[in-house]
Enzyme design. Structure first.
Site, PDB file in Angstrom:
ATOM      1  CG  HIS A   1      -2.000  -1.016   1.132  1.00  0.00           C
ATOM      2  ND1 HIS A   1      -3.219  -0.761   0.546  1.00  0.00           N
ATOM      3  CD2 HIS A   1      -2.037  -2.311   1.515  1.00  0.00           C
ATOM      4  CE1 HIS A   1      -3.967  -1.850   0.586  1.00  0.00           C
ATOM      5  NE2 HIS A   1      -3.268  -2.812   1.165  1.00  0.00           N
TER       6      HIS A   1
ATOM      7  CB  THR B   1      13.579  -7.030   3.226  1.00  0.00           C
ATOM      8  OG1 THR B   1      14.930  -7.176   3.682  1.00  0.00           O
ATOM      9  CG2 THR B   1      12.633  -7.128   4.419  1.00  0.00           C
ATOM     10  CE  LYS B   2      18.835  -5.103   2.026  1.00  0.00           C
ATOM     11  NZ  LYS B   2      20.022  -4.774   2.788  1.00  0.00           N
TER      12      LYS B   2
ATOM     13  CE  LYS C   1      24.609 -25.033   6.784  1.00  0.00           C
ATOM     14  NZ  LYS C   1      25.147 -26.152   7.551  1.00  0.00           N
TER      15      LYS C   1
END
Length: 197
Positions: free
Chosen positions: A125, A177-178, A195
């Protein structure tokens, strides 16, 4: 495919017609396709041989976006699949676990396992204008891509724009988030590489 794109372009040039069609297809209060559109879903959803979607799954899949479930793939009970703002494509031999939410545009590869309670969302949003309510500012989307041979642990959250590489593992409860590189394990909030595999 070109035909669909030309229809979409035509609708953009006629906002009144677009609003009318949207009203006829989507229940605005419930933010899901109307009951008569859901009855027609088997005609426009693509389901591969041996695939299964449990009866309790909420399929918010209007016909103006693609939904595809590959061969021998399963969407387990109490999931929500939503392609109203972008296509949802799921590969072969993939399992979407109990109580997951998938909001397009999302592409999930083959031999992927999503455990329970996972959210995969390409939708956000907009909220940057403090002079307007958030619900007046619309939404934005960024494609989420999950490659083949990925395992995502219970209650993980995959956010808009993320790509997860082949043979990656996302730990339970992670917030991704990445982008996640291939052949590694990520975990934490926000998720980081733990790892290499």
């Amino acid at each position: 495919m070109k035909e669909k794109e030309s229809i979409r372009e035509g609708l953009k040039s006629s906002p009144r017609l677009k609003r009318l069609l949207d009203y006829l297809i989507m229940n605005q209060r419930d933010a899901r396709p109307r009951w008569y559109i859901r009855l027609l879903a088997p005609l426009y959803q693509k389901r591969g041989r041996g695939s299964k979607i449990y009866h309790s799954v909420r399929m918010d899949t209007p016909p103006y976006r693609r939904f595809s479930l590959g061969r021998r793939s399963v969407v387990e009970s109490y999931c929500c699949i939503n392609n109203a703002v972008g296509d949802v494509i799921i590969g072969d031999h993939t399992r979407i676990g109990i109580h997951c939410t998938v909001i397009g545009p999302v592409k999930i590869g083959s031999h992927v396992n999503l455990a329970q309670g996972i959210t995969v969302t390409a939708l956000n949003h907009n909220f940057a204008d403090s002079g307007k309510r958030i619900d007046e500012q619309g939404i934005s989307t960024k494609q989420v891509t999950i490659a083949d041979d990925v395992w995502i642990g219970a209650n993980a959250v995959i956010l808009p724009g993320v790509s997860i590489g082949t043979h990656a593992v996302v730990a339970a409860g992670a917030v991704v988030t990445k982008d996640v590189p291939a052949n590694c394990i990520v975990g934490g909030v926000p998720a980081k590489v733990i790892k290499q595999i």
